[in-house]
Scaffold this motif. Structure first.
Motif, mmCIF file in Angstrom:
data_model
loop_
_atom_site.group_PDB
_atom_site.id
_atom_site.type_symbol
_atom_site.label_atom_id
_atom_site.label_comp_id
_atom_site.label_asym_id
_atom_site.label_seq_id
_atom_site.Cartn_x
_atom_site.Cartn_y
_atom_site.Cartn_z
ATOM 1 N N LYS A 19 -2.303 -3.598 -2.500
ATOM 2 C CA LYS A 19 -1.166 -2.829 -2.011
ATOM 3 C C LYS A 19 -0.610 -1.958 -3.130
ATOM 4 O O LYS A 19 -0.270 -0.798 -2.922
ATOM 5 C CB LYS A 19 -0.097 -3.799 -1.499
ATOM 6 N N GLY A 20 -0.561 -2.515 -4.337
ATOM 7 C CA GLY A 20 -0.071 -1.770 -5.491
ATOM 8 C C GLY A 20 -0.970 -0.597 -5.825
ATOM 9 O O GLY A 20 -0.493 0.497 -6.138
ATOM 10 N N GLU A 22 -2.937 1.041 -3.750
ATOM 11 C CA GLU A 22 -2.764 2.046 -2.698
ATOM 12 C C GLU A 22 -1.489 2.848 -2.938
ATOM 13 O O GLU A 22 -1.487 4.068 -2.812
ATOM 14 C CB GLU A 22 -2.722 1.378 -1.325
ATOM 15 N N ASP A 23 -0.409 2.158 -3.281
ATOM 16 C CA ASP A 23 0.862 2.821 -3.549
ATOM 17 C C ASP A 23 0.730 3.752 -4.748
ATOM 18 O O ASP A 23 1.191 4.895 -4.713
ATOM 19 C CB ASP A 23 1.955 1.774 -3.791
ATOM 20 N N MET A 26 -1.129 6.962 -3.904
ATOM 21 C CA MET A 26 -0.282 7.868 -3.140
ATOM 22 C C MET A 26 0.695 8.586 -4.081
ATOM 23 O O MET A 26 0.887 9.803 -3.997
ATOM 24 C CB MET A 26 0.487 7.092 -2.058
ATOM 25 N N ILE A 27 1.288 7.842 -5.004
ATOM 26 C CA ILE A 27 2.227 8.431 -5.966
ATOM 27 C C ILE A 27 1.509 9.466 -6.820
ATOM 28 O O ILE A 27 1.985 10.589 -6.993
ATOM 29 C CB ILE A 27 2.860 7.327 -6.850
ATOM 30 N N THR A 79 3.818 2.082 -9.955
ATOM 31 C CA THR A 79 4.136 1.377 -8.711
ATOM 32 C C THR A 79 4.887 0.097 -9.031
ATOM 33 O O THR A 79 4.602 -0.558 -10.033
ATOM 34 C CB THR A 79 2.871 1.068 -7.890
ATOM 35 N N GLU A 81 4.778 -2.240 -6.819
ATOM 36 C CA GLU A 81 4.106 -3.150 -5.899
ATOM 37 C C GLU A 81 3.087 -4.035 -6.626
ATOM 38 O O GLU A 81 2.348 -4.754 -5.977
ATOM 39 C CB GLU A 81 3.433 -2.379 -4.765
ATOM 40 N N ASN A 119 8.069 4.643 -6.048
ATOM 41 C CA ASN A 119 8.751 4.278 -4.812
ATOM 42 C C ASN A 119 9.624 3.068 -5.086
ATOM 43 O O ASN A 119 9.252 2.187 -5.867
ATOM 44 C CB ASN A 119 7.735 3.933 -3.719
ATOM 45 N N LYS A 122 9.994 -2.515 -1.849
ATOM 46 C CA LYS A 122 10.428 -2.898 -0.502
ATOM 47 C C LYS A 122 11.167 -4.233 -0.502
ATOM 48 O O LYS A 122 12.105 -4.434 0.246
ATOM 49 C CB LYS A 122 9.223 -2.944 0.429
#
Length: 166
Positions: A19-20, A22-23, A26-27, A79, A81, A119, A122
């Motif tokens: 997940k990290g 992927e984040d 994207m960043i 990230t 994440e 980001n 969450k």
């Protein structure tokens, strides 16, 4: 072997790691489009700062960009994440690098502008959120959402920052 261990023994960390990544991708995509493509001719971009570049750096560290005129301006995408330890290490190393560069080039910490492009985590109850909150309140670094990474490019042009590392 490490991936197999994480997959079977520590599946939560394996999922969080994916997940990290992927984040972070994207960043980095936003940063490339909104920042790097605009400033790559003016300042250092996608640069690894290590002891070969600056002798008193004790650990290698990658920055998205860094430039200097009357002060230093730089950015790092990250990230929140990843695991608490990974985020803590990355943020701590960034702060140490900022301090070291400011000292080496006789630039005031308060006049420099360094950005962390990330980001918001969450999980507002997690350990990485506590780090996020401390960085958010820290005067050395401004946190920007990836969509706002063009603010760094604007700062580079406003200050007429240029490359300075050999």
């Amino acid at each position: 072997m490490d991936k197999l261990f994480k997959l079977y023994v520590d599946p939560i960390e394996h999922i969080k790691g994916n997940k990290g990544e992927e984040d972070l991708q994207m960043i980095k995509s936003h940063v490339q489009e909104r920042l790097i493509s605009k400033v790559e001719e003016r300042v250092h971009t996608n640069i690894k700062i290590d002891s070969n570049l600056i002798s008193d750096i004790i650990f290698p560290y990658e920055l998205d960009c860094i430039g200097m005129n009357g002060s230093l301006v730089g950015a790092k995408s990250l990230t929140f994440e990843h695991s608490h330890q990974t985020v803590d290490r990355n943020v701590s190393h960034y702060i140490a690098l900022i301090t070291s560069l400011s000292y080496r080039y006789s630039k005031s910490l308060k006049d420099n502008r360094f950005y962390l492009i990330a980001n918001e985590p969450k999980d507002t109850k997690g350990e990485t959120y506590k780090i996020w909150d401390r960085v958010y309140k820290n005067d050395l670094i401004d946190i920007l959402h990836p969509d706002d990474s063009d603010i760094v490019a604007e700062r580079v042009f406003e200050t007429n920052a240029t490359k300075f590392l050999n």
